[in-house]
Structures are given as C-alpha cells and as structure tokens.
Design a protein around this motif. Structure first.
Motif, PDB file in Angstrom:
ATOM      1  N   LEU A 166       6.194   4.797  -0.391  1.00 24.42           N
ATOM      2  CA  LEU A 166       5.266   5.709  -1.060  1.00 24.42           C
ATOM      3  C   LEU A 166       4.958   5.288  -2.493  1.00 24.42           C
ATOM      4  N   ALA A 167       5.996   5.010  -3.275  1.00 23.32           N
ATOM      5  CA  ALA A 167       5.773   4.637  -4.678  1.00 23.32           C
ATOM      6  C   ALA A 167       5.019   3.314  -4.807  1.00 23.32           C
ATOM      7  N   PRO A 168       5.382   2.255  -4.048  1.00 31.57           N
ATOM      8  CA  PRO A 168       4.580   1.026  -4.103  1.00 31.57           C
ATOM      9  C   PRO A 168       3.130   1.248  -3.678  1.00 31.57           C
ATOM     10  N   ALA A 169       2.914   2.124  -2.676  1.00 28.03           N
ATOM     11  CA  ALA A 169       1.545   2.407  -2.234  1.00 28.03           C
ATOM     12  C   ALA A 169       0.744   3.058  -3.351  1.00 28.03           C
ATOM     13  N   LEU A 170       1.348   4.018  -4.044  1.00 27.73           N
ATOM     14  CA  LEU A 170       0.661   4.662  -5.170  1.00 27.73           C
ATOM     15  C   LEU A 170       0.375   3.657  -6.272  1.00 27.73           C
ATOM     16  N   LEU A 171       1.345   2.815  -6.563  1.00 34.37           N
ATOM     17  CA  LEU A 171       1.184   1.834  -7.635  1.00 34.37           C
ATOM     18  C   LEU A 171       0.030   0.881  -7.337  1.00 34.37           C
ATOM     19  N   LEU A 172      -0.019   0.336  -6.140  1.00 35.39           N
ATOM     20  CA  LEU A 172      -1.054  -0.658  -5.844  1.00 35.39           C
ATOM     21  C   LEU A 172      -2.449  -0.041  -5.849  1.00 35.39           C
ATOM     22  N   ILE A 173      -2.567   1.207  -5.398  1.00 33.69           N
ATOM     23  CA  ILE A 173      -3.887   1.839  -5.411  1.00 33.69           C
ATOM     24  C   ILE A 173      -4.335   2.131  -6.840  1.00 33.69           C
ATOM     25  N   LEU A 174      -3.425   2.647  -7.661  1.00 32.18           N
ATOM     26  CA  LEU A 174      -3.788   2.967  -9.042  1.00 32.18           C
ATOM     27  C   LEU A 174      -4.091   1.714  -9.859  1.00 32.18           C
ATOM     28  N   LEU A 175      -3.546   0.564  -9.445  1.00 40.45           N
ATOM     29  CA  LEU A 175      -3.790  -0.684 -10.169  1.00 40.45           C
ATOM     30  C   LEU A 175      -4.995  -1.461  -9.637  1.00 40.45           C
ATOM     31  N   LEU A 176      -5.694  -0.904  -8.657  1.00 38.12           N
ATOM     32  CA  LEU A 176      -6.845  -1.609  -8.090  1.00 38.12           C
ATOM     33  C   LEU A 176      -7.909  -1.967  -9.142  1.00 38.12           C
ATOM     34  N   PRO A 177      -8.216  -1.084 -10.122  1.00 41.23           N
ATOM     35  CA  PRO A 177      -9.203  -1.481 -11.133  1.00 41.23           C
ATOM     36  C   PRO A 177      -8.814  -2.764 -11.866  1.00 41.23           C
ATOM     37  N   SER A 178      -7.533  -2.905 -12.181  1.00 43.73           N
ATOM     38  CA  SER A 178      -7.063  -4.107 -12.868  1.00 43.73           C
ATOM     39  C   SER A 178      -7.054  -5.307 -11.935  1.00 43.73           C
ATOM     40  N   LEU A 179      -6.730  -5.082 -10.661  1.00 45.14           N
ATOM     41  CA  LEU A 179      -6.747  -6.169  -9.676  1.00 45.14           C
ATOM     42  C   LEU A 179      -8.177  -6.652  -9.426  1.00 45.14           C
ATOM     43  N   ILE A 180      -9.137  -5.740  -9.474  1.00 43.59           N
ATOM     44  CA  ILE A 180     -10.544  -6.128  -9.324  1.00 43.59           C
ATOM     45  C   ILE A 180     -10.971  -6.997 -10.497  1.00 43.59           C
TER      46      ILE A 180
END
Length: 379
Positions: free
Chosen positions: A176-190
C-alpha cells in the motif's frame, strides 16, 4: 413489452461463478517447487553476473531508494551513488542513513568528487508520512528518473500487527505505501522521462493469494500467518504494478517493473525460526548475500534495453508487467498474477485504501492535481 411473472420465472437463471477463496493445491505445490528450485539453482543461473554488478556511468540520473540503510537497499544506494547518480535515501532512520553516507564518503576513492547522496525521512507504516515525503519532493519541481521501492518487512514472529492507518503491516509496508508513493511521484517521474518504477518483489509471491474483500486477513475465511501476510502483499504488488503498466500511456515514458532479488541473507533471516536459520547457515552456497541480491534492481534501473522491453509487453497487451529474475533475465510471475480480473480488483481496492480517486492516474497524466486524504491534516 412487459415480462409477466410466469415468463420471468421460466427464464433460465445465470449462474454466478464462485469467487476463488485461495490457491488450489496444484498451484500451491507448483509455487513451492518453483521457490525451492530458485533457491537451489539461483547461484548457477546467475553465474554469468559480476559481483558487484558493473554499472555504466549514470551521472544524469536522480534515484530514490526506499529502505536503504541495510541489506539490499544499502547496496543499491551505494552502487548507484558510486556510478555517479544523485541518490535520495528515503528511510525511517535518518541518523543511520547519515552515518552510512559519512562512512561511504570516507571510503570513496573515485574521481575526487564526493558522492551525491542525500537523506529524506519516510516511514512506510504511516501513509501520512508517505504523502508528506511526496509533497516535499514534488515541491522541488525537479525530475525523478528512477524510483526503487525496496523497503519491505517479513515479521515472522509475534501476532498479527496493524499500522496506525488500520492496515495489516505486511500489506501496508510491502504494497500500500509503495503504491501511494509511486502514484504521488508520477509528476516528477514524468519530468524525468524516460523514467522507471522498480518494485523489489519476491519469489515468494508464487505462493501468495489476495482476497480483495479481506486485504487485512481479518474475516476468518483464512487463518492469518506471517507467510500469508507476506506472500499476499507481494502478489498484490505484482498485480497492482501490472495494471499500472497498462494504464500509463506510452507517451508518459515511464517503465514499470517488478524484480526478484532471489533468496537473500538479509535482516529478514534474523526473524526466522531457529531451525530455518540453521538451514541458512548450513547451505551458504545457495543463499545470496545482499550485494548479489541487489543486482536485479540495479540492472533494471540502468540497462538501456529495459524501456524497449516494457513497451514490447505493452504493445503485445501482455497481462503482467515486466518481471526481472535474480539472474537479470525476464521471467514470468506466478499463475495467479495473470488473473486480470483480480488484478483490477486489487487496483481499485488499493486506490480506495490509500485515499486516492479512481481516476488518479488519468488526472496526473493531464497535469491535474490529485488529493490524497492522508495528505490533508484534519483541523
């Protein structure tokens, strides 16, 4: 024309398929056979790999590595930094991370330049901490090229435990926590595109099962054990990653992978029953050390052919995301991981549990703001 009661009663009823309650014994046995095979032959299968793995110069990469104060994560962070990357150690124990950096800097005999490492606090047992971390990182408006969700737990001893968010600890920390982290960091990953999300998974997911109506394993339908909690959380991560892989548009330039480090001697082994610990010491040849266990993640973070491979899977409409084995070769996740219906249920349930809207990915892809309920302090 209206249907009369007599007509409706004569209409054949549709049989609703019974919901799967667990792995069949054949699936379970096949999974354990695969795990045992991996343990016995992983060193032979990976004999072509250098140790440590040779990495190309990656001075232009910014990498976030969770759980990087011990074990596999420590090796990943250090080797990425020594190859020139800007590494962010996302950890709960910031003092331990700073101590490690001081040690690494003193031992570094590179080109005279200090290693480019920093520390940020992240506690995966708190979804609010995850949200704060992502908010602080995104505020920099910089690119992120590689996110490595390495941190995980396997609490073998003791009773079933829950986070302060109310979720079973294995499920929260490992999924759950890794899933939240990766979604919230999508703007930076883009902004860092082409970029990569790498989830350090486990061969143990082959004996995992996820009941989306009982993610906390509290209903009594299944008896909770730490093995049930751990393997289920790792399978949930593969399923979630597979749906994410398909939902991210090709133009995002983000590759999604799960990797298996193999059977590794890490801190987890200290929590194993004494008889199992004895086995670890009796057969050291078969068990990887942490440096060997880091190779699949390092390979996935740096190999130039990874994006092409991920795009090939997407174009073929393959049901699961890229899965890289301990020998740094593509492999297939478990049979249950290919259950597309359950994977979508895991996706929807996960978004609900981590407090994100069902259209979070689409909104972020369009540059819109997405709010997480764990990021909003109640007045």
């Amino acid at each position: 024309m209206e249907t009369t009661p007599s007509e409706s009663s004569s209409t054949p009823s549709t049989t609703v398929p019974k919901k799967k309650q667990g792995l069949g014994w054949v699936e379970w046995l096949r999974g354990w056979m695969y795990i045992i095979y991996e343990m016995l032959f992983q060193r032979i299968m990976a004999s072509h790999l250098e140790n440590p793995l040779s990495l190309p110069p990656i001075n232009n990469l910014t990498c976030i590595v969770t759980g990087s104060t011990s074990g596999i994560g420590l090796q990943i962070a250090r080797q990425l930094a020594e190859s020139g990357a800007h590494v962010v150690m996302a950890v709960r124990n910031t003092k331990a991370a700073h101590d490690l950096i001081h040690k690494w800097q003193s031992e570094w005999t590179g080109l005279g330049l200090p290693l480019n490492i920093e520390v940020m606090e992240l506690d995966l047992l708190s979804l609010e901490s995850v949200s704060r971390f992502a908010e602080a990182w995104n505020a920099r408006m910089g690119p992120l090229h590689v996110l490595i969700n390495n941190a995980g737990i396997f609490s073998i001893r003791g009773p079933q435990k829950f986070s302060k968010d109310g979720y079973e600890e294995h499920m929260q920390v490992n999924h759950l926590a890794p899933a939240l982290l990766l979604i919230l960091l999508l703007p930076s990953l883009i902004r860092g595109s082409p970029s990569r999300i790498i989830n350090v998974n486990s061969v143990m997911h082959y004996v995992g099962f996820v009941d989306t109506e009982d993610m906390n394993v509290t209903s009594g339908k299944r008896k909770y054990t730490s093995l049930v909690g751990y393997t289920g959380s790792k399978l949930a991560q593969v399923m979630f990653s597979s749906v994410l892989h398909r939902r991210l548009p090709a133009e995002s330039g983000i590759s999604v992978l799960c990797v298996s480090p193999g059977v590794v001697q890490t801190n987890v082994a200290r929590d194993l029953p004494k008889i199992v610990q004895a086995g670890y010491h009796l057969i050291p040849y078969f068990i990887f050390n942490a440096q060997e266990g880091s190779r699949s993640a390092l390979f996935s973070a740096t190999d130039p052919q990874i994006p092409e491979y991920c795009e090939l899977l997407k174009s073929d409409d393959w049901p699961v995301c890229a899965f890289i084995s301990q020998d740094c070769r593509p492999t297939n996740p478990s049979e249950e991981a290919h259950n597309i219906d359950t994977a979508h249920e895991v996706w929807e349930k996960t978004l609900e549990m981590i407090g994100l809207p069902s259209d979070a990915i689409e909104k972020l892809m369009e540059g819109e703001e997405v709010r997480c309920r764990y990021g909003e302090r109640q007045e």
